[in-house]
Enzyme design. Structure first.
Site, mmCIF file in Angstrom:
data_model
loop_
_atom_site.group_PDB
_atom_site.id
_atom_site.type_symbol
_atom_site.label_atom_id
_atom_site.label_comp_id
_atom_site.label_asym_id
_atom_site.label_seq_id
_atom_site.Cartn_x
_atom_site.Cartn_y
_atom_site.Cartn_z
ATOM 1 N N GLY A 231 -108.829 30.330 -80.259
ATOM 2 C CA GLY A 231 -110.198 29.800 -79.774
ATOM 3 C C GLY A 231 -110.673 30.848 -78.404
ATOM 4 N N GLY A 497 -102.667 24.756 -69.909
ATOM 5 C CA GLY A 497 -102.011 23.721 -70.709
ATOM 6 C C GLY A 497 -100.534 23.524 -70.647
ATOM 7 N N ILE A 579 -90.986 32.087 -66.108
ATOM 8 C CA ILE A 579 -91.476 32.118 -67.430
ATOM 9 C C ILE A 579 -90.571 31.196 -68.308
ATOM 10 C CG2 ILE A 579 -91.596 33.859 -69.263
ATOM 11 C CD1 ILE A 579 -93.546 34.422 -67.004
ATOM 12 N N ASN A 581 -90.728 30.699 -71.678
ATOM 13 C CA ASN A 581 -90.136 30.985 -73.053
ATOM 14 C C ASN A 581 -90.417 32.704 -73.182
ATOM 15 O OD1 ASN A 581 -90.069 32.365 -75.626
ATOM 16 N ND2 ASN A 581 -89.957 29.901 -76.382
ATOM 17 N N THR A 584 -92.599 33.954 -76.462
ATOM 18 C CA THR A 584 -94.055 33.427 -76.327
ATOM 19 C C THR A 584 -94.671 34.198 -75.270
ATOM 20 O OG1 THR A 584 -93.507 31.323 -75.403
ATOM 21 C CG2 THR A 584 -93.367 31.518 -77.876
ATOM 22 N N GLN A 588 -98.150 36.582 -75.344
ATOM 23 C CA GLN A 588 -99.371 36.088 -74.614
ATOM 24 C C GLN A 588 -99.710 37.299 -73.810
ATOM 25 O OE1 GLN A 588 -101.658 32.947 -74.641
ATOM 26 N NE2 GLN A 588 -100.453 33.490 -76.561
ATOM 27 N N LYS A 651 -96.636 29.114 -63.939
ATOM 28 C CA LYS A 651 -98.116 29.459 -63.842
ATOM 29 C C LYS A 651 -98.411 29.588 -65.063
ATOM 30 C CE LYS A 651 -97.624 31.453 -59.018
ATOM 31 N NZ LYS A 651 -97.944 32.705 -58.207
ATOM 32 N N GLU A 655 -104.047 34.078 -69.801
ATOM 33 C CA GLU A 655 -105.380 34.810 -69.254
ATOM 34 C C GLU A 655 -105.254 36.143 -68.640
ATOM 35 O OE1 GLU A 655 -108.999 31.755 -69.608
ATOM 36 O OE2 GLU A 655 -107.115 30.928 -68.962
#
Length: 693
Positions: A231, A497, A579, A581, A584, A588, A651, A655
């Site tokens: 998205g 999220g 962190i 994971n 993942t 990101q 955190k 982005e």
């Protein structure tokens, strides 16, 4: 004692479903008697619909109905004007939907839409953004609720008296989100109950909006977003597809699927607005900033104000006693801009970090050291202490790994090779959420929360958080996410999220553990439950300035024959709490850096002044990076122990990877060529023209 699984590189739980094709997305739900819809976009940039001729469309095979502003179901007035579709004849911009064809098949619907004839009364339009636009004004707030303008000290006088000055204009073009899965919805009614499968970053928000528009109780609307194909912010709020699908389903009495054609998306799902920047930096000979002034002009539509908060990062990054940031916005006859990955921070930090590189050159100072010299003790704008800030460590570690000390521009045949650096920051955002946890008689645990996994691995990370809080192996924890009838949760946006949902999951599991500790005998057949609601905690004001930080390093090769820029190496070092994971998280960070690479070199959109339309409206003309464009990207992080965040000490990371990447690449191009480029993207024509190859 169960060893911790938080932080471990656990594979995605839904990975097998996705790679085998069994994961179903919004348009792939096919209830019995399902039909298809196709929208008709306006072909004028401003005006009024005077007539819609649907006769030829209704004669097309399979066409069931054509909805227009004359016969479409009436909606309650929405808070978001972009959702008032087919409610009146006004056309606020080109691409606004003026009709919707519903037919038995997708092909029938498309053919029917091609046959609709719309007449307009056209008006003069204005889609051209300039710094001196007479309609531009300073709004009360920019996106995110930030004040549009701030000032400390006397920045103009301080700049004028500075020993070293940088005064530069930068331009960032419109950018488009273009997730792999287009915006799509499948809607069906059962009496006055509405079920929608939609591609959304937050089905709780979609439920609330649809209930309001159709005048239904919220529990009369169920919204499912089990799998979402990306998205990047464009699905953070409901878009016209979900409203139109529900309208068409009500009108026809049959389930309806509407998947937006990609070429329609730039006009109706939001975009990153263009930003015109003037940045001024004043410094002493030792590099210490005396004045920082960042002024931004951007556009918005005439129906909805949205101001890209691109000057906000300047309020946090560097110690400058005299500071001013200003946003100005011009309402134009353009589609409504909205969120795109790191809204504000991505364009704002590109400009600020490019200007810092200019200042380093003017001073004859190492760009890494310039940033370290200007490290603030507290957040410059608010005066709050940082909950944690390890930017210096990121810069030092990145410089070591990148062999920064031995950087020097060099040539290799027709190639000029250079390196660049930029800092990164992103605020810590946390929203209230609810969650439930259940201990089942078979020894497993079920965690339920209406979180949305938009491809980030949320299901997996939430299970890891739950397993640690319960003190059980990961394989004994199941998760249910992505439905509005689960405990309500915030949307997947603003890198908030996992921090938000994880807090609620951790609290629910902690409460369940306490219940189990006092429970005797076997569990009841339905298990034992615990619930959590973080309202009042997650949204409480914090005395701390909470941000993630990072440092980007880039090496590029510039071809003096073609003007092509190739990124050879990208390195990112981040400080983003614990962190949760490693697998993942790395994905990101790499994804964000890849998007930053596109922002720097290939992605750009232009507004056609004559037609009032985005010229680059598909992936043939809007160039996102392909595999061959992306080098090996190296990612590292510094684990922070920050007790002022959430129970996990995490955190957001979705982005910050894009923030700063474009600046590091642009600074590397300057290092290679000696030419400073101040407009993105750095396409071959622009590079050749600027450098005079």
């Amino acid at each position: 004692m169960v060893s911790t699984v938080v932080g471990a590189p656990v594979e995605r739980r839904e990975g097998l479903e996705k790679v085998t094709g069994s994961a179903r997305y919004a348009a792939e739900h096919a209830p019995p008697r399902r039909v298809w819809a196709w929208p008709v976009p306006a072909t004028v940039a401003r005006g009024t619909v005077t007539a819609v001729d649907t006769a030829a469309a209704m004669e097309q095979p399979g066409v069931l109905t054509v909805l227009t502003h004359r016969n479409a179901p009436r909606l309650a007035e929405p808070d978001d004007a972009t959702l008032a579709v087919l409610q009146n004849p006004r056309v606020p911009h080109r691409g606004w939907f003026v009709a919707l064809v519903v037919a038995e098949t997708l092909e029938d619907a498309r053919a029917g839409a091609d046959a609709v004839r719309v007449s307009y009364e056209c008006e003069e339009h204005d889609v051209s953004l300039t710094v001196a636009h007479p309609g531009a004004y300073v709004p009360e707030e920019a996106n995110g609720g930030y004040p549009a303008a701030t000032e400390q000290g006397d920045p103009e006088r301080a700049f004028a008296s500075s020993a070293v000055q940088v005064d530069a204009d930068y331009r960032v073009p419109p950018l488009h989100n273009h997730p792999m899965e287009p915006h799509a919805s499948t809607a069906q009614w059962d009496g006055d109950r509405l079920l929608v499968h939609t591609s959304s970053q937050g089905s709780t928000a979609v439920q609330t909006v649809l209930a309001g528009l159709f005048r239904l109780p919220e529990d009369g609307v169920t919204v499912v977003a089990e799998h979402v194909g990306g998205g990047f912010g464009s699905k953070g709020t409901p878009r016209p597809d979900v409203v139109l699908a529900a309208m068409a389903a009500r009108q026809t009495g049959r389930p309806v699927t509407l998947a937006l054609p990609r070429r329609h998306m730039p006009a109706v799902v939001g975009h990153r607005a263009p930003t015109l920047h003037r940045v001024r930096l004043g410094a002493e000979p030792d590099g210490r900033l005396t004045s920082l002034i960042h002024e931004v002009t951007t556009h918005t539509s005439r129906i909805k104000e949205f101001t890209e908060q691109a000057a906000v990062p300047a309020r946090t990054m560097y110690a400058a006693a005299h500071l001013r940031t200003v946003h100005r916005v011009a309402p134009l006859d353009v589609p409504s801009p909205s969120w795109m990955r790191a809204p504000g921070e991505a364009p704002g930090m590109y400009v600020l970090e490019s200007a810092m590189d200019e200042l380093a050159c003017a001073l004859g100072m190492d760009p890494v050291e310039l940033r370290i010299v200007n490290e603030p003790e507290t957040e410059p704008h608010s005066g709050k202490p940082f909950s944690s800030r390890h930017l210096v460590e990121c810069l030092r570690e990145g410089a070591r790994r990148f062999d920064w000390a031995h950087r020097a521009p060099r040539t290799a045949g027709p190639l000029r090779i250079g390196t660049g650096v930029a800092a990164a920051m992103y605020p810590v955002l946390v929203q209230p959420s609810t969650a439930s946890a259940r201990a089942c008689p078979d020894g497993t645990f079920l965690v339920r929360i209406n979180a949305t996994d938009i491809g980030t691995g949320s299901r997996t990370v939430l299970a890891q958080i739950a397993a640690d809080a319960l003190g059980v192996p990961l394989e004994r924890v199941r998760t249910e996410v992505g439905r509005s009838d689960l405990p309500s949760a915030s949307l997947a946006g603003g890198s908030s999220g996992t921090a938000s949902w994880g807090w609620a999951v951790h609290e629910a599991c902690t409460r369940l553990t306490a219940r189990l500790a006092t429970h005797t005998g076997p569990l009841p057949p339905d298990g034992l439950d615990a619930h959590a609601d973080t309202a009042g905690q997650a949204d409480a004001d914090s005395p701390w300035a909470r941000h993630a930080f990072g440092a980007h390093f880039a090496e590029v090769a510039v071809d003096t024959v073609t003007g092509e820029v190739r990124a050879r190496r990208l390195l990112g070092v981040f400080a983003a709490g614990h962190i949760l994971n490693a697998r993942t998280a790395r994905s990101q960070f790499v994804g964000g850096m890849t998007m930053g690479l596109g922002m720097a070199l290939t992605e750009g959109s232009t507004m056609d002044a004559a037609f009032g339309d985005f010229t680059q409206s598909d992936l043939a003309s809007y160039h996102v990076p392909a595999h061959a464009d992306v080098p090996d990207i190296e990612v590292h992080w510094i684990d922070e122990d920050d007790p002022h965040l959430n129970p996990m000490g995490s955190k957001g990371i979705g982005e910050i990877g894009i923030v700063g990447t474009a600046a590091a690449i642009g600074n590397a191009v300057h290092h290679a060529t000696g030419t400073r480029y101040r407009e993105l993207p750095l396409t071959p024509d622009r590079v050749r023209r600027g450098a005079g190859f």
